[in-house]
Design an enzyme around this catalytic site. Structure first.
Site, PDB file in Angstrom:
ATOM      1  N   GLU A  89       0.831  -1.216   0.000  1.00  0.00           N
ATOM      2  CA  GLU A  89       0.000   0.000   0.000  1.00  0.00           C
ATOM      3  C   GLU A  89       0.863   1.263   0.000  1.00  0.00           C
ATOM      4  OE1 GLU A  89      -3.005  -0.265  -0.746  1.00  0.00           O
ATOM      5  OE2 GLU A  89      -3.681  -2.213  -0.025  1.00  0.00           O
ATOM      6  N   VAL A 165      -8.352   9.506  -0.249  1.00  0.00           N
ATOM      7  CA  VAL A 165      -8.143   8.222   0.410  1.00  0.00           C
ATOM      8  C   VAL A 165      -9.459   7.758   1.012  1.00  0.00           C
ATOM      9  CG1 VAL A 165      -6.926   7.008   2.257  1.00  0.00           C
ATOM     10  CG2 VAL A 165      -5.725   8.731   0.894  1.00  0.00           C
TER      11      VAL A 165
END
Length: 185
Positions: A89, A165
């Site tokens: 990630e 996000v």
């Protein structure tokens, strides 16, 4: 002639859309390094708690233990004997991540980084473009477009939310090809 391990480390980047197998490929490479009896350390951003607060977990629920960190600089504090560092990630890390990877590679560490190359708007995501530019190897994996079955390189957001996000799974995102991404309902 010097062997590759005597010449220094390297940076490998695995990128693509959501559901393309990035984490699966990262886990596969790290497991092979462990089979080779190399000292491996794995990191993920502390904010990634979707499947597990500590382990790196793929959508297929394969997992490998990791260390969650708040800032990329924390990666430099772990394991002086580490030979392979895995980072999942990467798009969620700060902009110092490429410098951290270079420092590790220059110390002879093999660094394997996985992350989304684009956000849900189709724009480059976080430190991924810089990582791709400095990597010895870039592997771009593709998902399958859920609309037409073609190769998907976009992560289409299904819900109304403009935050860059947004942690989510199949309820929030689906992989789409270029045509289906740009011709959404």
């Amino acid at each position: 002639m010097k062997r590759k391990s005597e010449l220094g480390g390297s940076i490998e980047v695995i990128c693509g859309s959501m559901f393309s197998g990035k984490t699966e490929e990262l886990i596969r490479r790290l497991r092979r390094a462990e089979i080779a009896k190399l000292q491996v350390e794995i990191f993920k951003p502390k904010t990634d708690t979707r499947y597990d607060e500590v382990a790196v977990v793929s959508h297929d629920l394969n997992s490998i233990p990791s260390t969650p960190v708040d800032h990329s600089s924390a990666i430099l504090l772990y394991g002086s004997n580490t030979q392979v560092v895995g980072i999942d990630e990467a798009q969620f890390f700060d902009d110092e991540l490429p410098d951290v990877c270079v420092k590790l590679a220059n110390k002879g560490v093999r660094v394997i980084v996985a992350g989304l190359d684009m956000d849900f708007t189709g724009k480059p995501f976080g430190p991924m473009p810089a990582l791709m530019a400095i990597a010895e190897e870039v592997t771009k994996v593709q998902a399958v477009c859920v609309r037409c079955g073609g190769p998907a390189l976009y992560s289409y957001r299904l819900i109304e939310n403009t935050n860059k996000v947004l942690l989510g799974e199949k309820e929030s995102y689906e992989p789409r090809c270029r045509v289906c991404y740009h011709t959404s309902e």
